[in-house]
Design a protein around this motif. Structure first.
Motif, PDB file in Angstrom:
ATOM      1  N   ALA A  20       0.865  -1.179   0.000  1.00  0.00           N
ATOM      2  CA  ALA A  20       0.000   0.000   0.000  1.00  0.00           C
ATOM      3  C   ALA A  20       0.900   1.228   0.000  1.00  0.00           C
ATOM      4  CB  ALA A  20      -0.906  -0.001   1.219  1.00  0.00           C
ATOM      5  N   ILE A  21       0.337   2.348  -0.375  1.00  0.00           N
ATOM      6  CA  ILE A  21       1.064   3.610  -0.342  1.00  0.00           C
ATOM      7  C   ILE A  21       0.411   4.471   0.732  1.00  0.00           C
ATOM      8  CG2 ILE A  21       1.700   5.684  -1.634  1.00  0.00           C
ATOM      9  CD1 ILE A  21       1.609   3.892  -4.183  1.00  0.00           C
ATOM     10  N   ILE A  22       1.234   4.929   1.681  1.00  0.00           N
ATOM     11  CA  ILE A  22       0.733   5.818   2.722  1.00  0.00           C
ATOM     12  C   ILE A  22       1.518   7.123   2.660  1.00  0.00           C
ATOM     13  CG2 ILE A  22      -0.072   3.989   4.252  1.00  0.00           C
ATOM     14  CD1 ILE A  22       2.444   4.400   5.946  1.00  0.00           C
ATOM     15  N   GLY A  23       0.900   8.187   3.095  1.00  0.00           N
ATOM     16  CA  GLY A  23       1.577   9.473   3.092  1.00  0.00           C
ATOM     17  C   GLY A  23       0.672  10.550   3.632  1.00  0.00           C
ATOM     18  N   LYS A  24       1.071  11.788   3.341  1.00  0.00           N
ATOM     19  CA  LYS A  24       0.290  12.937   3.781  1.00  0.00           C
ATOM     20  C   LYS A  24      -0.023  13.832   2.590  1.00  0.00           C
ATOM     21  CE  LYS A  24       2.213  14.920   7.406  1.00  0.00           C
ATOM     22  NZ  LYS A  24       2.855  15.314   8.667  1.00  0.00           N
ATOM     23  N   LEU A  25      -1.202  14.426   2.636  1.00  0.00           N
ATOM     24  CA  LEU A  25      -1.595  15.401   1.633  1.00  0.00           C
ATOM     25  C   LEU A  25      -0.924  16.732   1.961  1.00  0.00           C
ATOM     26  CD1 LEU A  25      -5.396  14.495   1.474  1.00  0.00           C
ATOM     27  CD2 LEU A  25      -3.557  13.646   0.009  1.00  0.00           C
ATOM     28  N   ASN A  57       5.341  -2.824 -16.001  1.00  0.00           N
ATOM     29  CA  ASN A  57       6.759  -2.464 -16.103  1.00  0.00           C
ATOM     30  C   ASN A  57       7.209  -1.479 -15.023  1.00  0.00           C
ATOM     31  OD1 ASN A  57       7.070  -4.120 -18.385  1.00  0.00           O
ATOM     32  ND2 ASN A  57       6.419  -2.473 -19.744  1.00  0.00           N
ATOM     33  N   GLY A  58       6.754  -1.718 -13.783  1.00  0.00           N
ATOM     34  CA  GLY A  58       7.185  -0.889 -12.667  1.00  0.00           C
ATOM     35  C   GLY A  58       6.488   0.446 -12.535  1.00  0.00           C
ATOM     36  N   VAL A  59       5.454   0.684 -13.329  1.00  0.00           N
ATOM     37  CA  VAL A  59       4.713   1.942 -13.231  1.00  0.00           C
ATOM     38  C   VAL A  59       3.295   1.645 -12.734  1.00  0.00           C
ATOM     39  CG1 VAL A  59       3.855   3.972 -14.460  1.00  0.00           C
ATOM     40  CG2 VAL A  59       6.080   2.975 -15.067  1.00  0.00           C
ATOM     41  N   PHE A  60       2.977   2.232 -11.589  1.00  0.00           N
ATOM     42  CA  PHE A  60       1.671   2.103 -10.959  1.00  0.00           C
ATOM     43  C   PHE A  60       0.872   3.364 -11.294  1.00  0.00           C
ATOM     44  CE2 PHE A  60      -0.988   2.954  -7.126  1.00  0.00           C
ATOM     45  CZ  PHE A  60      -1.784   1.822  -7.157  1.00  0.00           C
ATOM     46  N   GLY A  70      -2.643   9.924 -11.465  1.00  0.00           N
ATOM     47  CA  GLY A  70      -1.201  10.034 -11.362  1.00  0.00           C
ATOM     48  C   GLY A  70      -0.524   8.694 -11.509  1.00  0.00           C
ATOM     49  N   SER A  71       0.779   8.696 -11.232  1.00  0.00           N
ATOM     50  CA  SER A  71       1.534   7.457 -11.337  1.00  0.00           C
ATOM     51  C   SER A  71       2.743   7.490 -10.416  1.00  0.00           C
ATOM     52  CB  SER A  71       1.979   7.203 -12.774  1.00  0.00           C
ATOM     53  OG  SER A  71       2.878   8.206 -13.183  1.00  0.00           O
ATOM     54  N   PHE A  72       3.148   6.313  -9.997  1.00  0.00           N
ATOM     55  CA  PHE A  72       4.367   6.124  -9.231  1.00  0.00           C
ATOM     56  C   PHE A  72       5.265   5.171 -10.011  1.00  0.00           C
ATOM     57  CE2 PHE A  72       1.289   7.008  -5.826  1.00  0.00           C
ATOM     58  CZ  PHE A  72       1.966   7.959  -5.094  1.00  0.00           C
ATOM     59  N   VAL A  73       6.546   5.467 -10.095  1.00  0.00           N
ATOM     60  CA  VAL A  73       7.519   4.544 -10.660  1.00  0.00           C
ATOM     61  C   VAL A  73       8.093   3.769  -9.481  1.00  0.00           C
ATOM     62  CG1 VAL A  73       9.705   4.310 -11.893  1.00  0.00           C
ATOM     63  CG2 VAL A  73       8.051   6.076 -12.587  1.00  0.00           C
ATOM     64  N   ILE A  74       8.033   2.447  -9.558  1.00  0.00           N
ATOM     65  CA  ILE A  74       8.449   1.597  -8.455  1.00  0.00           C
ATOM     66  C   ILE A  74       9.619   0.720  -8.897  1.00  0.00           C
ATOM     67  CG2 ILE A  74       7.711  -0.235  -6.870  1.00  0.00           C
ATOM     68  CD1 ILE A  74       4.824   0.914  -7.276  1.00  0.00           C
ATOM     69  N   ALA A  81       9.783   7.617  -8.230  1.00  0.00           N
ATOM     70  CA  ALA A  81       9.309   8.870  -8.808  1.00  0.00           C
ATOM     71  C   ALA A  81       7.791   8.933  -8.706  1.00  0.00           C
ATOM     72  CB  ALA A  81       9.736   8.985 -10.272  1.00  0.00           C
ATOM     73  N   TYR A  82       7.277  10.158  -8.645  1.00  0.00           N
ATOM     74  CA  TYR A  82       5.835  10.395  -8.589  1.00  0.00           C
ATOM     75  C   TYR A  82       5.481  11.454  -9.617  1.00  0.00           C
ATOM     76  CZ  TYR A  82       1.435  12.435  -7.029  1.00  0.00           C
ATOM     77  OH  TYR A  82       0.152  12.935  -6.985  1.00  0.00           O
ATOM     78  N   ASN A  83       4.376  11.236 -10.307  1.00  0.00           N
ATOM     79  CA  ASN A  83       3.858  12.204 -11.257  1.00  0.00           C
ATOM     80  C   ASN A  83       2.355  12.279 -11.031  1.00  0.00           C
ATOM     81  OD1 ASN A  83       3.408  13.952 -13.373  1.00  0.00           O
ATOM     82  ND2 ASN A  83       3.487  12.357 -14.939  1.00  0.00           N
ATOM     83  N   GLY A  84       1.893  13.427 -10.544  1.00  0.00           N
ATOM     84  CA  GLY A  84       0.463  13.555 -10.276  1.00  0.00           C
ATOM     85  C   GLY A  84       0.144  14.855  -9.585  1.00  0.00           C
ATOM     86  N   PRO A  85      -1.068  14.940  -9.046  1.00  0.00           N
ATOM     87  CA  PRO A  85      -1.501  16.197  -8.434  1.00  0.00           C
ATOM     88  C   PRO A  85      -0.658  16.548  -7.205  1.00  0.00           C
ATOM     89  CG  PRO A  85      -3.088  14.449  -7.999  1.00  0.00           C
ATOM     90  CD  PRO A  85      -2.077  13.894  -8.952  1.00  0.00           C
ATOM     91  N   VAL A  86      -0.463  17.851  -7.003  1.00  0.00           N
ATOM     92  CA  VAL A  86       0.356  18.317  -5.886  1.00  0.00           C
ATOM     93  C   VAL A  86      -0.312  18.081  -4.543  1.00  0.00           C
ATOM     94  CG1 VAL A  86       1.634  20.014  -7.224  1.00  0.00           C
ATOM     95  CG2 VAL A  86      -0.495  20.682  -6.104  1.00  0.00           C
ATOM     96  N   ILE A  87      -1.583  17.674  -4.539  1.00  0.00           N
ATOM     97  CA  ILE A  87      -2.253  17.391  -3.273  1.00  0.00           C
ATOM     98  C   ILE A  87      -1.543  16.254  -2.529  1.00  0.00           C
ATOM     99  CG2 ILE A  87      -3.951  15.778  -4.239  1.00  0.00           C
ATOM    100  CD1 ILE A  87      -5.960  16.966  -2.200  1.00  0.00           C
ATOM    101  N   ILE A  88      -0.918  15.321  -3.265  1.00  0.00           N
ATOM    102  CA  ILE A  88      -0.152  14.237  -2.637  1.00  0.00           C
ATOM    103  C   ILE A  88       1.245  14.779  -2.356  1.00  0.00           C
ATOM    104  CG2 ILE A  88       0.839  11.958  -2.958  1.00  0.00           C
ATOM    105  CD1 ILE A  88      -1.686  11.191  -4.498  1.00  0.00           C
ATOM    106  N   ASN A  89       1.539  15.001  -1.077  1.00  0.00           N
ATOM    107  CA  ASN A  89       2.774  15.648  -0.665  1.00  0.00           C
ATOM    108  C   ASN A  89       3.879  14.645  -0.355  1.00  0.00           C
ATOM    109  OD1 ASN A  89       4.405  17.874   0.087  1.00  0.00           O
ATOM    110  ND2 ASN A  89       3.923  17.496   2.224  1.00  0.00           N
TER     111      ASN A  89
END
Length: 184
Positions: A20-25, A57-60, A70-74, A81-89
């Motif tokens: 799972a991915i956890i974090g803060k906005l 291929n490692g891209v979620f 958005g997407s995360f490179v894993i 790497a992360y590419n997506g809205p800035v709301i995900i801090n």
């Protein structure tokens, strides 16, 4: 005569559904992003959003109602790497543990905008919150042994543990509060 077992030279196949991915906005509110079979994903934060994901291929890549895309490179089980809205801090890829990470733990800290310290203690499927000598107890729903959610109507409380700290968020429209609590 002792025998040695050879290590399998093939790397373990990464299974996104076991993480799972956890974090803060950006405002400090915690979130958890979970993936399930059949390309279904859930984003829990101020509310609960159902969406879809792909992992190729490692891209979620994720999409929640065409609002949070958005997407995360894993690589090697970690987000590179992360590419997506800035709301995900902030974000962290976490392997789903087999046991409840909250049970038996106590934390102390403050909700933003409050002057009184709060203690939060987790036991079984309940937590007790004490602020300014006022005590309340609530049942919770465990999300992948990594997050605790309490929901009553449009009000939602979410807790995650990041870096041995409890990150909490409480949304009662239109008011959102969050806080960081240290393990006792």
């Amino acid at each position: 005569m002792a025998s040695c077992k050879k290590k399998d030279p093939r790397p373990e196949v990464f299974d996104i559904t076991k993480h799972a991915i956890i974090g803060k906005l950006t405002g400090g509110y915690p979130y958890i992003l979970t993936s399930e079979g059949a390309d279904k994903a859930t984003l829990t934060h101020y509310s609960v959003s159902s969406g879809s994901y792909t992992y190729v291929n490692g891209v979620f890549k994720f999409n929640f109602d065409n609002e949070v895309i958005g997407s995360f490179v894993i690589e090697n089980g970690q987000i590179k790497a992360y590419n997506g809205p800035v709301i995900i801090n902030t974000y962290d890829m976490v392997k789903i543990p087999v046991t409840n990470q909250f049970d038996g733990k106590t934390f102390k800290g403050n909700w933003n905008g409050t002057v009184h310290s709060t203690q939060i203690k987790f036991t079984g499927t309940k937590y007790t919150e004490v602020t300014n000598n006022q005590q309340s107890e609530a049942n919770y729903t465990l999300i992948n042994n990594l997050a605790v959610k309490k929901q009553e109507g449009n009000s939602i409380t979410l807790f995650t543990i990041m870096n041995n700290k409890l990150e909490g968020g409480r949304s009662t429209y239109p008011v959102n509060v969050w806080g960081t609590f240290m393990m006792q």
